[in-house]
Scaffold this active site. Structure first.
Site, PDB file in Angstrom:
ATOM      1  N   LYS A   1       8.623   1.995  -3.632  1.00  0.00           N
ATOM      2  CA  LYS A   1       7.280   2.454  -4.014  1.00  0.00           C
ATOM      3  C   LYS A   1       7.348   3.918  -4.449  1.00  0.00           C
ATOM      4  O   LYS A   1       8.383   4.566  -4.361  1.00  0.00           O
ATOM      5  CB  LYS A   1       6.289   2.320  -2.851  1.00  0.00           C
ATOM      6  CG  LYS A   1       6.214   0.941  -2.210  1.00  0.00           C
ATOM      7  CD  LYS A   1       5.590  -0.104  -3.099  1.00  0.00           C
ATOM      8  CE  LYS A   1       5.576  -1.462  -2.422  1.00  0.00           C
ATOM      9  NZ  LYS A   1       5.074  -2.544  -3.302  1.00  0.00           N
TER      10      LYS A   1
ATOM     11  N   SER B   1       5.861  -5.319  -8.099  1.00  0.00           N
ATOM     12  CA  SER B   1       5.009  -4.227  -7.611  1.00  0.00           C
ATOM     13  C   SER B   1       5.240  -2.875  -8.287  1.00  0.00           C
ATOM     14  O   SER B   1       4.384  -2.000  -8.210  1.00  0.00           O
ATOM     15  CB  SER B   1       5.176  -4.055  -6.097  1.00  0.00           C
ATOM     16  OG  SER B   1       6.425  -3.478  -5.779  1.00  0.00           O
TER      17      SER B   1
END
Length: 206
Positions: free
Chosen positions: A100, A58
């Site tokens: 993230k 990711s």
């Protein structure tokens, strides 16, 4: 006789030429110093900084599976997260931690349309993935396939006490576009350093 008496009243010396008691005291001081150093290392290691292993694609191309990063756990006790910072946070619904990038903070209005991300109406300059975006565009495709707001999260304004995050690998990231805004209380800290493998050692740019 007088000389022998004076010598007998002196301190006994060991093989190193020092009195035994003095040597014992020095050993104890060294033991104390080492113990204090170990305690400090433990406190710094577990209370201020924490290792985190990247798992999944990711955050490509900037982070890869198996990389180990140092997470600063104390920074956000001093101030709030800022746009562009890479963070690690708990995701209770997943039972694990995510890594993230912070895109927007409380009060910001976020919009993601294709490869254009705007915060409060201004396009975000995403230099950290620009090369990957350009490569996709050269092949007549988009880097991102999930817009925002959407059916899962219809409100584009970040609520108080929360942040909006996305993975750098926009088409292969479960982030705020799906799981919603991240509460500040779920944040572990900021990722500051990649320390393994050796070839990837680097300070993380935010």
């Amino acid at each position: 006789m007088q000389q022998d008496l004076q010598q007998g009243q002196g301190d006994a010396l060991d093989e190193s030429g020092q009195p035994p008691q003095k040597q014992k005291n020095e050993v104890l001081e060294w033991i104390k110093a080492i113990a204090i150093a170990l305690v400090l290392v433990f406190l710094i290691r577990w209370l201020l900084f924490k290792p985190f292993i990247v798992d999944g694609p990711s955050m490509q191309p900037n982070f890869h599976t198996g990389e180990r990063v140092i997470v600063n756990e104390i920074l956000y006790d001093i101030r709030s997260p800022q746009r562009g910072e890479v963070i690690v946070f708990h995701v209770p619904s997943e039972g694990r931690d995510f890594i993230k990038r912070v895109i927007a903070v409380a009060g910001d209005t976020v919009k993601v349309e294709g490869d254009v991300v705007t915060v409060n109406g201004e396009p975000v300059d995403e230099t950290y993935i620009q090369e990957a975006i350009d490569l996709r565009h050269a092949n007549n495709s988009l880097y991102n396939n999930k817009d925002f707001p959407n059916e899962e999260v219809p409100d584009g304004t970040v609520p108080e006490g929360h942040i909006f995050v996305m993975g750098d690998n926009r088409s292969d990231s479960t982030d705020s576009r799906m799981i919603g805004y991240v509460p500040l209380g779920d944040i572990v800290g900021r990722a500051d350093l990649i320390f393994w493998p050796v070839k990837d050692i680097s300070i993380i740019n935010h």
